[in-house]
Design a protein around this motif. Structure first.
Motif, PDB file in Angstrom:
ATOM      1  N   ASN A   5      13.734   5.138  -4.619  1.00  0.00           N
ATOM      2  CA  ASN A   5      14.333   4.779  -3.329  1.00  0.00           C
ATOM      3  C   ASN A   5      15.551   5.645  -3.024  1.00  0.00           C
ATOM      4  OD1 ASN A   5      12.488   2.822  -2.660  1.00  0.00           O
ATOM      5  ND2 ASN A   5      13.687   1.140  -3.514  1.00  0.00           N
ATOM      6  N   PHE A  22       2.044  10.789  -9.389  1.00  0.00           N
ATOM      7  CA  PHE A  22       1.624  10.531  -8.011  1.00  0.00           C
ATOM      8  C   PHE A  22       0.117  10.300  -7.934  1.00  0.00           C
ATOM      9  CE2 PHE A  22       1.135  15.077  -8.665  1.00  0.00           C
ATOM     10  CZ  PHE A  22      -0.091  15.348  -8.086  1.00  0.00           C
ATOM     11  N   GLU A  23      -0.287   9.641  -6.839  1.00  0.00           N
ATOM     12  CA  GLU A  23      -1.724   9.468  -6.559  1.00  0.00           C
ATOM     13  C   GLU A  23      -1.923   9.338  -5.053  1.00  0.00           C
ATOM     14  OE1 GLU A  23      -5.633   6.834  -7.885  1.00  0.00           O
ATOM     15  OE2 GLU A  23      -3.664   6.423  -8.774  1.00  0.00           O
ATOM     16  N   PRO A  25      -4.359   8.685  -1.625  1.00  0.00           N
ATOM     17  CA  PRO A  25      -5.567   7.948  -1.224  1.00  0.00           C
ATOM     18  C   PRO A  25      -6.752   8.906  -1.079  1.00  0.00           C
ATOM     19  CG  PRO A  25      -3.711   7.459   0.239  1.00  0.00           C
ATOM     20  CD  PRO A  25      -3.301   8.614  -0.613  1.00  0.00           C
ATOM     21  N   LYS A  46      -4.252  13.420  -8.024  1.00  0.00           N
ATOM     22  CA  LYS A  46      -3.487  12.563  -8.924  1.00  0.00           C
ATOM     23  C   LYS A  46      -2.885  13.431 -10.029  1.00  0.00           C
ATOM     24  CE  LYS A  46      -4.261   8.569 -11.964  1.00  0.00           C
ATOM     25  NZ  LYS A  46      -5.274   7.614 -12.455  1.00  0.00           N
ATOM     26  N   GLU A  60       4.469  11.028   0.834  1.00  0.00           N
ATOM     27  CA  GLU A  60       4.679   9.607   1.143  1.00  0.00           C
ATOM     28  C   GLU A  60       4.104   9.255   2.517  1.00  0.00           C
ATOM     29  OE1 GLU A  60       8.383   6.625   0.558  1.00  0.00           O
ATOM     30  OE2 GLU A  60       8.705   8.244   2.027  1.00  0.00           O
ATOM     31  N   GLY A  63       0.526   8.424   2.539  1.00  0.00           N
ATOM     32  CA  GLY A  63       0.102   7.243   1.793  1.00  0.00           C
ATOM     33  C   GLY A  63       0.112   7.424   0.289  1.00  0.00           C
ATOM     34  N   CYS A  64       0.653   8.523  -0.183  1.00  0.00           N
ATOM     35  CA  CYS A  64       0.734   8.772  -1.620  1.00  0.00           C
ATOM     36  C   CYS A  64       1.632   7.723  -2.273  1.00  0.00           C
ATOM     37  CB  CYS A  64       1.291  10.169  -1.868  1.00  0.00           C
ATOM     38  SG  CYS A  64       1.372  10.643  -3.607  1.00  0.00           S
ATOM     39  N   VAL A  65       1.238   7.270  -3.461  1.00  0.00           N
ATOM     40  CA  VAL A  65       2.076   6.347  -4.217  1.00  0.00           C
ATOM     41  C   VAL A  65       2.617   7.072  -5.443  1.00  0.00           C
ATOM     42  CG1 VAL A  65       0.930   4.246  -3.418  1.00  0.00           C
ATOM     43  CG2 VAL A  65       0.075   5.423  -5.460  1.00  0.00           C
ATOM     44  N   PHE A  66       3.755   6.587  -5.924  1.00  0.00           N
ATOM     45  CA  PHE A  66       4.429   7.201  -7.072  1.00  0.00           C
ATOM     46  C   PHE A  66       4.585   6.145  -8.169  1.00  0.00           C
ATOM     47  CE2 PHE A  66       5.908   9.141  -3.108  1.00  0.00           C
ATOM     48  CZ  PHE A  66       5.504  10.450  -3.302  1.00  0.00           C
ATOM     49  N   PRO A  67       3.576   6.030  -9.051  1.00  0.00           N
ATOM     50  CA  PRO A  67       3.610   4.979 -10.076  1.00  0.00           C
ATOM     51  C   PRO A  67       4.796   5.084 -11.029  1.00  0.00           C
ATOM     52  CG  PRO A  67       1.440   5.995  -9.946  1.00  0.00           C
ATOM     53  CD  PRO A  67       2.357   6.818  -9.101  1.00  0.00           C
ATOM     54  N   LYS A  68       5.288   6.300 -11.266  1.00  0.00           N
ATOM     55  CA  LYS A  68       6.406   6.445 -12.193  1.00  0.00           C
ATOM     56  C   LYS A  68       7.357   7.540 -11.734  1.00  0.00           C
ATOM     57  CE  LYS A  68       7.662   6.397 -17.005  1.00  0.00           C
ATOM     58  NZ  LYS A  68       7.250   6.279 -18.393  1.00  0.00           N
TER      59      LYS A  68
END
Length: 201
Positions: A5, A22-23, A25, A46, A60, A63-68
């Motif tokens: 954040n 990252f991953e 959609p 990914k 972002e 729609g990319c997510v950042f698991p760590k």
């Protein structure tokens, strides 16, 4: 930078960098986060990346997510209240001098080359590379230049890739991208479609 954040609160023109997993959609046509391999840079759906905030913001928005989130760095820069535009005056001079000569003439091309070479000098010597030396008639390892700077080189490269990625992902779905370089790509889009795709956010 302690958290994702906090990282995302920085602007695309800030000198902010991070290492994240990252991953993307499945519906994202052109994943935009670079992963360095022994064969060069790839852009998988990914993985793990270390890159500039501009590319992370584009990811972002797709729609990319950042698991760590592993690590982040911010380097404050303020030159006369003008942020990190360290070559602005020099590049403005180059553009002005270039415009004084007709397109395609020797002096027009000379000033274009001077301006474009600035980035190359920023990145010179950061990776081992052998070049031909005319004076010695032999190849030798390219040394760092007087302005070699990995931070600014990474900013320039990441920002350019971020802009291209945003444009490419805005293209009409029925259009094709044939080839991509650091600062351009080949496509079968019309000029109007390309202008619309370049409007960005």
């Amino acid at each position: 930078i302690e958290t994702l954040n906090e990282l995302m609160s920085y602007l695309p023109v800030d000198l902010a960098f991070a290492n994240v997993d990252f991953e993307f959609p499945e519906n994202v046509r052109f994943p935009c986060l670079p992963v360095r391999t022994d064969q060069g840079i790839i852009f998988p759906r990914k993985g793990n990346t270390t890159t500039h905030i501009s590319e992370l913001k584009v990811a972002e928005s797709l729609g990319c997510v950042f698991p760590k989130f592993y690590e982040g760095r911010y380097i404050p820069t303020n030159r006369n209240g003008r942020g990190n535009r360290v070559f602005m005056g020099f590049l403005q001079d180059c553009v002005r001098n270039r415009k004084e000569h007709d397109k395609g003439t020797l002096m027009n091309l000379f000033w274009k080359e001077v301006a474009n070479s600035t980035y190359g000098k920023l990145a010179q010597g950061l990776r081992k590379r052998r070049v031909y030396n005319l004076e010695d008639d032999d190849s030798k390892e390219l040394e760092e230049s007087k302005i070699t700077n990995p931070v600014f080189a990474s900013f320039v490269t990441g920002f350019a890739r971020g802009v291209l990625s945003e444009i490419m992902n805005n293209l009409p779905k029925d259009k094709i991208v044939f080839s991509v370089t650091t600062d351009g790509f080949l496509t079968n889009c019309s000029e109007e479609e390309l202008e619309e795709s370049a409007k960005g956010q």
